[in-house]
Design a protein around this motif. Structure first.
Motif, PDB file in Angstrom:
ATOM      1  N   ASN A  82      11.118  90.717  37.448  1.00 45.32           N
ATOM      2  CA  ASN A  82      11.039  89.321  37.860  1.00 45.32           C
ATOM      3  C   ASN A  82      12.353  88.926  38.490  1.00 45.32           C
ATOM      4  N   ALA A  83      12.471  87.840  39.246  1.00 49.38           N
ATOM      5  CA  ALA A  83      13.927  87.136  39.707  1.00 49.38           C
ATOM      6  C   ALA A  83      13.696  85.748  39.962  1.00 49.38           C
ATOM      7  N   HIS A  84      15.137  85.202  40.265  1.00 45.65           N
ATOM      8  CA  HIS A  84      14.798  83.640  40.466  1.00 45.65           C
ATOM      9  C   HIS A  84      15.957  83.445  41.512  1.00 45.65           C
ATOM     10  N   LEU A  85      15.925  82.393  42.193  1.00 44.21           N
ATOM     11  CA  LEU A  85      16.883  81.969  43.135  1.00 44.21           C
ATOM     12  C   LEU A  85      16.918  80.427  43.227  1.00 44.21           C
ATOM     13  N   SER A  86      17.994  79.985  42.946  1.00 45.38           N
ATOM     14  CA  SER A  86      18.535  78.514  42.981  1.00 45.38           C
ATOM     15  C   SER A  86      18.245  78.062  44.659  1.00 45.38           C
ATOM     16  N   LEU A  87      17.343  77.145  44.852  1.00 46.72           N
ATOM     17  CA  LEU A  87      17.255  76.618  46.314  1.00 46.72           C
ATOM     18  C   LEU A  87      18.439  75.427  46.492  1.00 46.72           C
ATOM     19  N   GLN A  88      19.152  75.053  45.477  1.00 42.42           N
ATOM     20  CA  GLN A  88      20.167  74.287  45.688  1.00 42.42           C
ATOM     21  C   GLN A  88      21.316  74.381  46.645  1.00 42.42           C
ATOM     22  N   PRO A  89      21.866  75.658  46.860  1.00 45.88           N
ATOM     23  CA  PRO A  89      22.650  75.975  48.318  1.00 45.88           C
ATOM     24  C   PRO A  89      21.764  75.596  49.616  1.00 45.88           C
ATOM     25  N   LEU A  90      20.636  76.265  49.688  1.00 45.29           N
ATOM     26  CA  LEU A  90      19.916  76.007  50.842  1.00 45.29           C
ATOM     27  C   LEU A  90      19.754  74.494  51.158  1.00 45.29           C
ATOM     28  N   VAL A  91      19.152  73.643  50.341  1.00 45.30           N
ATOM     29  CA  VAL A  91      19.123  72.241  50.547  1.00 45.30           C
ATOM     30  C   VAL A  91      20.322  71.515  50.960  1.00 45.30           C
ATOM     31  N   ALA A  92      21.577  72.042  50.257  1.00 37.97           N
ATOM     32  CA  ALA A  92      22.889  71.437  50.373  1.00 37.97           C
ATOM     33  C   ALA A  92      23.354  71.633  51.812  1.00 37.97           C
ATOM     34  N   ALA A  93      23.150  72.968  52.217  1.00 37.34           N
ATOM     35  CA  ALA A  93      23.499  73.464  53.687  1.00 37.34           C
ATOM     36  C   ALA A  93      22.749  72.744  54.571  1.00 37.34           C
ATOM     37  N   ALA A  94      21.512  72.479  54.404  1.00 41.16           N
ATOM     38  CA  ALA A  94      20.817  71.670  55.459  1.00 41.16           C
ATOM     39  C   ALA A  94      21.197  70.270  55.490  1.00 41.16           C
ATOM     40  N   ARG A  95      21.443  69.685  54.430  1.00 44.11           N
ATOM     41  CA  ARG A  95      21.964  68.406  54.240  1.00 44.11           C
ATOM     42  C   ARG A  95      23.178  68.246  55.081  1.00 44.11           C
ATOM     43  N   LEU A  96      24.342  69.010  54.777  1.00 42.03           N
ATOM     44  CA  LEU A  96      25.377  69.028  55.346  1.00 42.03           C
ATOM     45  C   LEU A  96      25.254  69.368  56.981  1.00 42.03           C
ATOM     46  N   ARG A  97      24.395  70.266  57.325  1.00 41.32           N
ATOM     47  CA  ARG A  97      24.096  70.291  58.797  1.00 41.32           C
ATOM     48  C   ARG A  97      23.831  69.080  59.384  1.00 41.32           C
ATOM     49  N   LYS A  98      22.859  68.369  58.778  1.00 41.29           N
ATOM     50  CA  LYS A  98      22.401  67.204  59.295  1.00 41.29           C
ATOM     51  C   LYS A  98      23.508  66.059  59.532  1.00 41.29           C
ATOM     52  N   ILE A  99      24.544  66.004  58.343  1.00 41.39           N
ATOM     53  CA  ILE A  99      25.428  65.119  58.535  1.00 41.39           C
ATOM     54  C   ILE A  99      26.520  65.538  59.588  1.00 41.39           C
ATOM     55  N   LEU A 100      26.876  66.959  59.796  1.00 41.62           N
ATOM     56  CA  LEU A 100      27.694  67.138  60.761  1.00 41.62           C
ATOM     57  C   LEU A 100      27.155  67.362  62.164  1.00 41.62           C
ATOM     58  N   GLY A 101      25.964  67.290  62.165  1.00 42.00           N
ATOM     59  CA  GLY A 101      25.161  67.384  63.526  1.00 42.00           C
ATOM     60  C   GLY A 101      24.698  68.779  63.818  1.00 42.00           C
ATOM     61  N   VAL A 102      24.287  68.862  65.009  1.00 46.21           N
ATOM     62  CA  VAL A 102      23.412  70.247  65.371  1.00 46.21           C
ATOM     63  C   VAL A 102      24.494  71.433  65.338  1.00 46.21           C
TER      64      VAL A 102
END
Length: 175
Positions: A82-102
């Protein structure tokens, strides 16, 4: 929040033998109360699935979990890790991209290194690809002698479109 993720179970490598000389592996993905299952790949320790599943994210700190099993005909399926992965880094990167622009095509938004919040086998990049925030990961399976699973995870604010009948059955939704 309204975000959705598309998780592609790409392939496995160096999976363990659970039958006489091989295994018949499949993967179960879980995110919150959502579940999806890949098809079984018979007699293979390095299976290629390339199956995509769609999940909605209600909490950015959610953890994607996966379990690998060996399909058995006459007895309970054997665990293969089994394995697990936190999605927090992905969500945070997406939010930062929206804030900074395309970002430019192919821009790396963030690197994620193996730690206690994930089962990464190697460093993982979160990038801007074809208008989506994408993370490619190799996860090391736990509670087993060997095995890695490759996933491609895409974050999208578009609604999920699911064509896979298997996904519908495993999620008990009507399609």
């Amino acid at each position: 929040m309204g975000d959705n993720i598309k998780v592609t179970v790409v392939k496995g490598r160096r999976l363990v033998i659970r039958d006489f000389k091989t295994s018949d592996p499949y993967v179960i993905l879980k995110l919150g109360n959502q579940t999806a299952k890949t098809k079984v790949i018979n007699c293979c320790l390095n299976p290629v699935w390339n199956e995509e599943f769609c999940f909605s994210i209600s909490d950015p700190s959610e953890v994607l979990r996966l379990e690998v099993f060996d399909k058995d005909r006459f007895k309970a399926d054997d665990e293969m890790g089994n394995a697990h992965l936190s999605l927090q880094p992905l969500v945070a990167a997406a939010r930062l991209r929206k804030i900074l622009g395309v970002a430019f095509e192919g821009t790396t938004l963030r690197k994620v290194i193996p730690d206690k919040d994930n089962c990464l086998a190697v460093d993982s990049s979160i990038s801007w690809v074809n208008g989506e925030v994408v993370q490619d990961v190799w996860l090391s399976l736990c509670d087993v002698e060997s095995g890695d699973i490759e996933l491609k995870i895409k974050l999208s604010d578009l609604p999920c479109v699911v064509n896979s009948h298997e996904y519908c059955k495993s999620n008990m939704t009507s399609c």
